[in-house]
Design a protein around this motif. Structure first.
Motif, PDB file in Angstrom:
ATOM      1  N   ILE A 114       0.825  -1.207   0.000  1.00 11.28           N
ATOM      2  CA  ILE A 114       0.000   0.000   0.000  1.00 11.28           C
ATOM      3  C   ILE A 114       0.862   1.261   0.000  1.00 11.28           C
ATOM      4  N   ILE A 115       2.098   1.125   0.501  1.00 11.67           N
ATOM      5  CA  ILE A 115       3.020   2.271   0.455  1.00 11.67           C
ATOM      6  C   ILE A 115       3.359   2.610  -1.000  1.00 11.67           C
ATOM      7  N   TYR A 116       3.491   1.584  -1.839  1.00 12.90           N
ATOM      8  CA  TYR A 116       3.686   1.831  -3.270  1.00 12.90           C
ATOM      9  C   TYR A 116       2.490   2.598  -3.834  1.00 12.90           C
ATOM     10  N   LEU A 118       0.685   4.747  -2.166  1.00  8.17           N
ATOM     11  CA  LEU A 118       0.819   6.150  -1.755  1.00  8.17           C
ATOM     12  C   LEU A 118       1.849   6.862  -2.612  1.00  8.17           C
ATOM     13  N   LEU A 119       2.960   6.150  -2.914  1.00  9.89           N
ATOM     14  CA  LEU A 119       3.980   6.708  -3.797  1.00  9.89           C
ATOM     15  C   LEU A 119       3.362   7.063  -5.146  1.00  9.89           C
ATOM     16  N   LEU A 121       0.204   7.557  -5.846  1.00 11.37           N
ATOM     17  CA  LEU A 121      -0.776   8.635  -5.708  1.00 11.37           C
ATOM     18  C   LEU A 121      -0.078   9.981  -5.628  1.00 11.37           C
ATOM     19  N   GLY A 122       0.969  10.047  -4.814  1.00 16.44           N
ATOM     20  CA  GLY A 122       1.663  11.313  -4.612  1.00 16.44           C
ATOM     21  C   GLY A 122       2.461  11.740  -5.829  1.00 16.44           C
ATOM     22  N   ILE A 123       3.113  10.781  -6.509  1.00 14.11           N
ATOM     23  CA  ILE A 123       4.016  11.157  -7.598  1.00 14.11           C
ATOM     24  C   ILE A 123       3.370  11.016  -8.973  1.00 14.11           C
ATOM     25  N   TYR A 126      -0.513  12.850  -9.036  1.00 17.55           N
ATOM     26  CA  TYR A 126      -0.627  14.296  -8.864  1.00 17.55           C
ATOM     27  C   TYR A 126       0.604  15.062  -9.334  1.00 17.55           C
ATOM     28  N   ARG A 127       1.806  14.623  -8.956  1.00 14.48           N
ATOM     29  CA  ARG A 127       2.961  15.449  -9.301  1.00 14.48           C
ATOM     30  C   ARG A 127       3.330  15.305 -10.782  1.00 14.48           C
ATOM     31  N   LEU A 143       6.810  -1.464 -10.472  1.00 11.57           N
ATOM     32  CA  LEU A 143       7.759  -1.220  -9.376  1.00 11.57           C
ATOM     33  C   LEU A 143       7.617  -2.286  -8.302  1.00 11.57           C
ATOM     34  N   LEU A 210      -6.097   0.489  -5.428  1.00 12.17           N
ATOM     35  CA  LEU A 210      -7.194   1.187  -4.751  1.00 12.17           C
ATOM     36  C   LEU A 210      -6.748   2.585  -4.359  1.00 12.17           C
ATOM     37  N   THR A 211      -5.516   2.686  -3.870  1.00  9.26           N
ATOM     38  CA  THR A 211      -5.022   3.971  -3.391  1.00  9.26           C
ATOM     39  C   THR A 211      -4.927   4.997  -4.515  1.00  9.26           C
TER      40      THR A 211
ATOM     41  N   ILE B  31       9.749   7.345  -2.437  1.00  9.48           N
ATOM     42  CA  ILE B  31       8.802   6.946  -1.393  1.00  9.48           C
ATOM     43  C   ILE B  31       9.005   7.804  -0.151  1.00  9.48           C
ATOM     44  N   VAL B  34       8.014  11.579  -0.764  1.00 14.65           N
ATOM     45  CA  VAL B  34       6.567  11.799  -0.821  1.00 14.65           C
ATOM     46  C   VAL B  34       5.949  11.675   0.562  1.00 14.65           C
ATOM     47  N   ASP B  38       4.329  15.049   2.416  1.00 17.35           N
ATOM     48  CA  ASP B  38       2.912  15.197   2.711  1.00 17.35           C
ATOM     49  C   ASP B  38       2.613  15.041   4.198  1.00 17.35           C
ATOM     50  N   THR B 231      -3.175  -5.307   3.692  1.00 20.04           N
ATOM     51  CA  THR B 231      -4.258  -4.352   3.539  1.00 20.04           C
ATOM     52  C   THR B 231      -5.630  -4.961   3.326  1.00 20.04           C
ATOM     53  N   ILE B 259      -6.306   3.939   5.145  1.00 24.03           N
ATOM     54  CA  ILE B 259      -5.857   4.466   3.848  1.00 24.03           C
ATOM     55  C   ILE B 259      -6.827   4.048   2.748  1.00 24.03           C
ATOM     56  N   ALA B 263      -9.093   6.505   0.511  1.00 24.49           N
ATOM     57  CA  ALA B 263      -8.766   6.507  -0.914  1.00 24.49           C
ATOM     58  C   ALA B 263      -9.978   6.147  -1.762  1.00 24.49           C
ATOM     59  N   LEU B 264     -10.946   5.430  -1.172  1.00 20.33           N
ATOM     60  CA  LEU B 264     -12.134   5.053  -1.937  1.00 20.33           C
ATOM     61  C   LEU B 264     -12.987   6.271  -2.266  1.00 20.33           C
ATOM     62  N   PHE B 269      -6.614  17.013  -4.096  1.00 19.87           N
ATOM     63  CA  PHE B 269      -5.184  17.016  -3.817  1.00 19.87           C
ATOM     64  C   PHE B 269      -4.862  18.083  -2.778  1.00 19.87           C
ATOM     65  N   TYR B 274      -6.725  14.057   2.374  1.00 17.67           N
ATOM     66  CA  TYR B 274      -5.687  13.525   1.489  1.00 17.67           C
ATOM     67  C   TYR B 274      -4.364  13.419   2.225  1.00 17.67           C
ATOM     68  N   PHE B 278      -1.292  10.137   4.105  1.00 14.03           N
ATOM     69  CA  PHE B 278       0.167  10.086   4.011  1.00 14.03           C
ATOM     70  C   PHE B 278       0.800  10.069   5.394  1.00 14.03           C
TER      71      PHE B 278
END
Lengths: 290, 305
Positions: A114-116, A118-119, A121-123, A126-127, A143, A210-211, B31, B34, B38, B231, B259, B263-264, B269, B274, B278
Motif C-alpha cells: 500500500i506504500i507503493y 501512496l507513492l 498517488l503522490g508522484i 498528482y505530481r 515497481l 485502490l489507493t 517513497i 513523498v 505530505d 491491507t 488508507i 482513498a475510496l 489534492f 488527502y 500520508f
C-alpha cells in the motif's frame, strides 16, 4: 512415555498443522466455487460490464483492464529489473554502489504494497499528472514486481558457470556480446519463471491500485492500443481484484456471489500461472547440465 | 565492427545497466520524499491545529477522525488495531509455522517435502482480496456460530477473523524462512547430538532450533512486518471504525484499512483528508521499516558454520 511415542505425537501434531493449512487453501477454493457457482458457468458473466443489477453485472471491463495493466507492469519490471539484475550479478559485484543497490532492493521487497500505492498517488497521479490511468497502474505494479525480477535474474545468472564467461572473454567478446550471446539465452528460462511468479503476485494486488483511485464502475473498454496508444494509456481502468473488492463490500448478498465468481476466476489464473512456473522450473533443471 | 566502436558500445551498455540499478534507489528516495513531504504538510495544515499543536494531538488524542467535521487526529486507535490484528496473526503463525518447519526440515521424508512445497507456494500466491472474502464470509460466520455457544455475540466485523486468516496467510512465508535457517544448521551438530544419545526430538528442539534462533527470529519479524502492512484482508473483514480496544471481537481499523477507506472517496489534492493518509502511511512505513531492520540485524547475527 518413551521417546518413540513422543516422536509419534510430534509427527502427528505437525501433520495435523500441515493439514490445517492445506485444508484452509482447499476450503477457500471450495467456498468461492460454491458461492459463485451460478455465475462462473455463465458466459454472460465474462461478456458484460458492471451493473447495478447483480444478475447482469459482469467482469468484462475488469478482465480487459487486468490485461492492459499487467502488460504495462510486465514491460516496466522487465525493462528495469533484468538489466539491474545483470549489473548486480555480473559487473558491480564488489562495488559500493552495487552493495547499496542490493540492500535497497531487499528493503524494497519488504515495504508494504500500500506504500507503493501512496507513492503512486503522490508522484504519478498528482505530481506527474498521469491521472488515475492504466499508465499509472502499470508503473505502480511494475515497481512492485521489480524486486522479484531482480532477485530471480541474479539467481539464474549465478547458475551459469564461470567457464562460459571466461571462454567468451578469451575469444574477444565484449561485455554486451557476452550478455546477449550467452548469459541471457542461458538464463532466459529462469528469468521467465521469475517473471511469471511476479505476475501471479501482482495480478491479485489490490491495495496499491485502490489507493491511486481505480474506478470500479467502468462501463466501457479502453481503446485498443493499435488504434490510439496514448488514449489507451490515459484511460481509466478497473481490474479483477478491485471489482471483487467492490462487490464484497456491498451489503447485498447477490453481489457477494459475483465477488465469489470473480475471486474464483482470479484463483484459477493464479493457480495456472504457478503451475506454469513450476513446470518451467522442472524442465529447466533437465535442460542444462553444466 | 571497429574495436573503438565496440568499446564505446560496451561503455554505454554498462552505463545503462548501472542506470537501471540506480532506479531502485530512486524509487526508495521517492517513497521517503513523498511520505515526508505530505506528512509535514499534514502537520502544518490549519485544520490539524498548525505545527507544534498537531504533533502533540497526533500522539495524545485517543480518537482518529480526520474525515469528520470535528477532527481528532490521535494515531493510537489505528496503531492499536494494527497491532491487535498482527498479534493474533502471529499467535497463529508462530506455533503452526515452527511445527511445520521443524517437521519438514528434520522429520519428513523427502517425497512428502517435495509434494507439500508447491502447495505452500501456491498458498502464498492466493490474492489477498480472496483471503479477505474468506475472512468476511467464511471465517466470521464460523466464529459467530462457535461463540454463540458461550453466549457471546460476535459482530460481523471483528479483529479476530482477519487476524486468523492473516496468520495462515503469512504462514507459508515464515515457515519457509524458518525452514531455510534450520537447514542452514550443519549436519555435524545433529550427529554430535545423536552420538551423545539424544533422540531426534531432543536434537531438533535442544540443538537445531537454538543453533538457528537468530534466523528464526528474523523470519518471524519479517512475518510480523507483513501482517502489519497487509491491507485487503483487514479492509474487508476488520471494519472501518477506528477503535481503541484490545477486544478482538470488536470491529477495529488498521492504518492500511484507513488508507483504503479514505482513498475510496474522491479526495482533492492537498486537502486535510488527502494528507492524513500520508501521515498514517508514514507511520506504517516507520513501523514496518523498524521490523525489517530488526530482522536484518538478527539475520546478520546468524551463526555461519
Amino acid at each position: 512415555m518413551n521417546y518413540k511415542s513422543w516422536e509419534k505425537i510430534f509427527s502427528i501434531l505437525s501433520i495435523l498443522a500441515l493439514l490445517i493449512v492445506l485444508l484452509f487453501l482447499f476450503s477457500i477454493a471450495l467456498k468461492l466455487f460454491l458461492d459463485g457457482m451460478h455465475r462462473i458457468f455463465e458466459l454472460k458473466f465474462y461478456t458484460s460490464f458492471p451493473s447495478r443489477f447483480p444478475e447482469e453485472a459482469g467482469i468484462l471491463s475488469a478482465l480487459v483492464g487486468t490485461l492492459y495493466v499487467m502488460a504495462g507492469a510486465i514491460f516496466w519490471s522487465v525493462v528495469l529489473g533484468v538489466p539491474a539484475g545483470i549489473y548486480l550479478e555480473e559487473f558491480g559485484k564488489k562495488g559500493k554502489i552495487a552493495r547499496l543497490i542490493e540492500a535497497n532492493i531487499s528493503n524494497l521487497s519488504a515495504v508494504p504494497s500500500i506504500i507503493y500505492g501512496l507513492l503512486a498517488l503522490g508522484i504519478f497521479v498528482y505530481r506527474f499528472d498521469f491521472g488515475e490511468s492504466i499508465l499509472t497502474a502499470g508503473l505502480t505494479l511494475g515497481l512492485l514486481m521489480l524486486p522479484v525480477i531482480v532477485v530471480t535474474t541474479r539467481e539464474s545468472l549465478r547458475r551459469i558457470p564461470r567457464a562460459i564467461r571466461e571462454g567468451a572473454y578469451a575469444l574477444g567478446a565484449t561485455n554486451y556480446e557476452l550478455v546477449f550471446h550467452h548469459l541471457l539465452p542461458y538464463s532466459l528460462g529462469g528469468i521467465l519463471t521469475g517473471v511469471i511468479i511476479a505476475i501471479s503476485r501482482a495480478i491479485g494486488e489490490t491495495a496499491p491500485l485502490l489507493t491511486i483511485g481505480a474506478l470500479t464502475f467502468i462501463a466501457f473498454l479502453p481503446p485498443p492500443p493499435w488504434e490510439n496508444f496514448i488514449e489507451m494509456l490515459k484511460s481509466p481502468f478497473t481490474v479483477l481484484p478491485i471489482q471483487m473488492f467492490n462487490w464484497v463490500s456491498r451489503p447485498q448478498e447477490a453481489f457477494h456471489k459475483n465477488a465469489a465468481a470473480a475471486g474464483f476466476v482470479l484463483l484459477v489464473v493464479c493457480l495456472l500461472l504457478n503451475s506454469v512456473s513450476f513446470y518451467l522450473r522442472y524442465k529447466l533443471r533437465k535442460k542444462y547440465h553444466w | 565492427m571497429r574495436i573503438e566502436y565496440k568499446k564505446k558500445i560496451d561503455y554505454l551498455f554498462k552505463g545503462f545497466l548501472l542506470l537501471t540499478g540506480l532506479i531502485s534507489i530512486l524509487v526508495t528516495i521517492a517513497i521517503v520524499i513523498v511520505l515526508i513531504d505530505d506528512t509535514v504538510n499534514f502537520f502544518i495544515h490549519p485544520e490539524g491545529g498548525g505545527f507544534p499543536t498537531s504533533v502533540i494531538r497526533f500522539f495524545s488524542e485517543t480518537e482518529w477522525t480526520p474525515t469528520f467535521v470535528n477532527k481528532k487526529i490521535g494515531i493510537w486507535p489505528l496503531l492499536c488495531g494494527t497491532f491487535l490484528i498482527a498479534f493474533i496473526a502471529m499467535a497463529i503463525s508462530i506455533p503452526l509455522g515452527l511445527l511445520i518447519a521443524v517437521y519438514l526440515s528434520e522429520f519428513a521424508p523427502h517425497s512428502l517435502r517435495e509434494s507439500v512445497k508447491p502447495w505452500l507456494d501456491f498458498l502464498e500466491a492466493v490474492p489477498t482480496v480472496v483471503y479477505g472474502y474468506f475472512a468476511l464470509l467464511g471465517v466470521t460466520p464460523i466464529l459467530q456460530w462457535i461463540f454463540r455457544f458461550f453466549g457471546i455475540e460476535v459482530q460481523g466485523m471483528n479483529a479476530l477473523s482477519p487476524g486468523i486468516v492473516l496468520g495462515v496467510m503469512i504462514l507459508p512465508f515464515t515457515a519457509s524462512l524458518v525452514e531455510d535457517s534450520l537447514r542452514g544448521v550443519p549436519q555435524y551438530l545433529r550427529e554430535a547430538a545423536y552420538s551423545l544419545g539424544a533422540t531426534k526430538l531432543q536434537t531438533a528442539f535442544q540443538v537445531v532450533i537454538p543453533a538457528a534462533r537468530s534466523g528464526i527470529l528474523a523470519a518471524y519479524l519479517l512475518g510480523a512486518s507483513r501482517a502489519i502492512g497487509e491491507t485487503m484482508v483487514v479492509a474487508i473483514a476488520a471494519g472501518m471504525y477506528p477503535n481503541l480496544t484490545l477486544n478482538p471481537l470488536e470491529p477495529v481499523q488498521t492504518i492500511t484499512g484507513y488508507i483504503v477507506q479514505v482513498a475510496l472517496g474522491d479526495l482533492p489534492f492537498g486537502s486535510f483528508e488527502y494528507l492524513s493518509i500520508f501521515a498514517a502511511g508514514f507511520m506504517l512505513f516507520i513501523v514496518t521499516l523498524f521490523f525489517n531492520l530488526l530482522a536484518l540485524y538478527f539475520k546478520s547475527k546468524m551463526e555461519r558454520y
